[in-house]
Write a protein that holds these residues in place. Structure first.
Motif, PDB file in Angstrom:
ATOM      1  N   THR A  40       0.833  -1.206   0.000  1.00 28.03           N
ATOM      2  CA  THR A  40       0.000   0.000   0.000  1.00 28.03           C
ATOM      3  C   THR A  40       0.861   1.246   0.000  1.00 28.03           C
ATOM      4  N   LEU A  41       1.917   1.266   0.817  1.00 30.28           N
ATOM      5  CA  LEU A  41       2.786   2.438   0.883  1.00 30.28           C
ATOM      6  C   LEU A  41       3.480   2.677  -0.446  1.00 30.28           C
ATOM      7  N   VAL A  42       4.057   1.629  -1.016  1.00 26.49           N
ATOM      8  CA  VAL A  42       4.753   1.788  -2.298  1.00 26.49           C
ATOM      9  C   VAL A  42       3.789   2.312  -3.358  1.00 26.49           C
ATOM     10  N   GLY A  43       2.581   1.767  -3.379  1.00 24.15           N
ATOM     11  CA  GLY A  43       1.607   2.195  -4.371  1.00 24.15           C
ATOM     12  C   GLY A  43       1.149   3.620  -4.176  1.00 24.15           C
ATOM     13  N   SER A  44       1.011   4.053  -2.922  1.00 27.48           N
ATOM     14  CA  SER A  44       0.515   5.407  -2.667  1.00 27.48           C
ATOM     15  C   SER A  44       1.558   6.469  -2.968  1.00 27.48           C
ATOM     16  N   VAL A  45       2.832   6.148  -2.764  1.00 26.67           N
ATOM     17  CA  VAL A  45       3.866   7.163  -2.889  1.00 26.67           C
ATOM     18  C   VAL A  45       4.488   7.223  -4.281  1.00 26.67           C
ATOM     19  N   PRO A  50       3.231   1.476 -10.064  1.00 29.80           N
ATOM     20  CA  PRO A  50       4.108   0.579  -9.294  1.00 29.80           C
ATOM     21  C   PRO A  50       4.090  -0.839  -9.841  1.00 29.80           C
ATOM     22  N   LEU A  51       5.241  -1.489  -9.706  1.00 32.16           N
ATOM     23  CA  LEU A  51       5.345  -2.905 -10.017  1.00 32.16           C
ATOM     24  C   LEU A  51       5.016  -3.685  -8.762  1.00 32.16           C
ATOM     25  N   MET A  80       8.479  -8.815  -4.680  1.00 31.45           N
ATOM     26  CA  MET A  80       8.784  -7.456  -4.270  1.00 31.45           C
ATOM     27  C   MET A  80       7.746  -6.504  -4.849  1.00 31.45           C
ATOM     28  N   ASP A  81       7.735  -5.290  -4.310  1.00 30.56           N
ATOM     29  CA  ASP A  81       7.020  -4.162  -4.902  1.00 30.56           C
ATOM     30  C   ASP A  81       8.073  -3.142  -5.303  1.00 30.56           C
ATOM     31  N   PHE A  82       7.766  -2.342  -6.318  1.00 30.41           N
ATOM     32  CA  PHE A  82       8.733  -1.348  -6.768  1.00 30.41           C
ATOM     33  C   PHE A  82       8.015  -0.081  -7.196  1.00 30.41           C
ATOM     34  N   GLY A  83       8.537   1.054  -6.744  1.00 30.14           N
ATOM     35  CA  GLY A  83       8.008   2.345  -7.156  1.00 30.14           C
ATOM     36  C   GLY A  83       9.127   3.378  -7.201  1.00 30.14           C
ATOM     37  N   ARG A  84       8.762   4.578  -7.603  1.00 25.52           N
ATOM     38  CA  ARG A  84       9.758   5.653  -7.716  1.00 25.52           C
ATOM     39  C   ARG A  84       9.125   6.970  -7.315  1.00 25.52           C
ATOM     40  N   TYR A  94      14.312   5.171  -5.434  1.00 30.38           N
ATOM     41  CA  TYR A  94      13.745   3.921  -5.922  1.00 30.38           C
ATOM     42  C   TYR A  94      13.328   3.133  -4.689  1.00 30.38           C
ATOM     43  N   VAL A  95      12.040   2.826  -4.598  1.00 26.20           N
ATOM     44  CA  VAL A  95      11.457   2.258  -3.386  1.00 26.20           C
ATOM     45  C   VAL A  95      11.087   0.801  -3.642  1.00 26.20           C
TER      46      VAL A  95
END
Length: 207
Positions: A40-45, A50-51, A80-84, A94-95
């Motif tokens: 949720t955090l990766v997706g929100s930020v 997000p991957l 994993m989750d991945f966002g930027r 890179y999160v």
């Protein structure tokens, strides 16, 4: 032989392209127990799509994954989750979100490669799930902050009590966070960056 392409080849979307002024990229990780809100955090930020590697939970995990407190959870991260997120004209983060179940912790070795720091998400209903997570970070020498995620039915404790319960050193920031809110998630990452900066600028006391 002729080949037909069913879909047109498209370039990167506008929001996926880094500003030309960016000169520094930093890798950070989001860790925590099962169902604490990492995806949720990766997706929100994330400013890009997000991957995620979420899969439907099945009976195969019954008796293996502890779902106490998160019984309504139907999906789980298996890799994993991945966002930027671009923090300013020059700095991008890179999160990476890690899987919470211990049976997937072997993936942490690759996810922590090159990471400067971590955000430990905590659910006050299941504080014990954070012990092993923080222990692994300390073993690896990875600096971290603690972010208490907001759940409607979660009890609230003073920071001093949380520090004592989790055995968190006084210099490690402990903050409140709502992983659903982009601003709150971004503030958590900024707190981590400020903490990492203090670690690089603080002069050790002579022994």
């Amino acid at each position: 032989m002729d080949y037909r392409i069913s879909e047109p080849v498209v370039g990167p979307r506008g929001e996926d392209v880094l500003p030309a002024s960016v000169s520094t990229a930093v890798k950070v990780v989001i860790v925590g127990g099962f169902g604490v809100g990492k995806t949720t955090l990766v997706g929100s930020v994330s400013e890009i799509r997000p991957l995620t590697t979420e899969e439907i939970m099945t009976q195969a995990g019954a008796g293996v994954d502890d779902i106490a407190g998160v019984e309504r959870k139907s999906e789980t991260t298996v890799a994993m989750d991945f966002g930027r997120i671009t923090l300013n004209d020059r700095l991008v983060l890179y999160v990476f979100g890690t899987p919470g179940q211990q049976r997937f912790w072997f993936l942490w070795n690759g996810l922590f490669e090159g990471a400067l720091g971590a955000v430990v998400l905590v659910d006050t209903r299941r504080l014990e799930d954070s012990f092993d997570v923080m222990g692994r970070l300390e073993e690896r020498g990875v600096p971290f902050i603690v972010a208490v995620n907001a759940f409607p039915d979660a009890p609230s404790y003073p920071v001093s009590e949380l520090r004592q319960a989790l055995d968190i050193p006084t210099e490690v920031p402990v903050i409140d966070c709502d992983a659903r809110e982009r601003g709150s998630s971004r503030d958590g990452l900024l707190t981590l960056m400020r903490y990492l900066h203090t670690l690089t600028t603080t002069t050790p006391e002579p022994r």
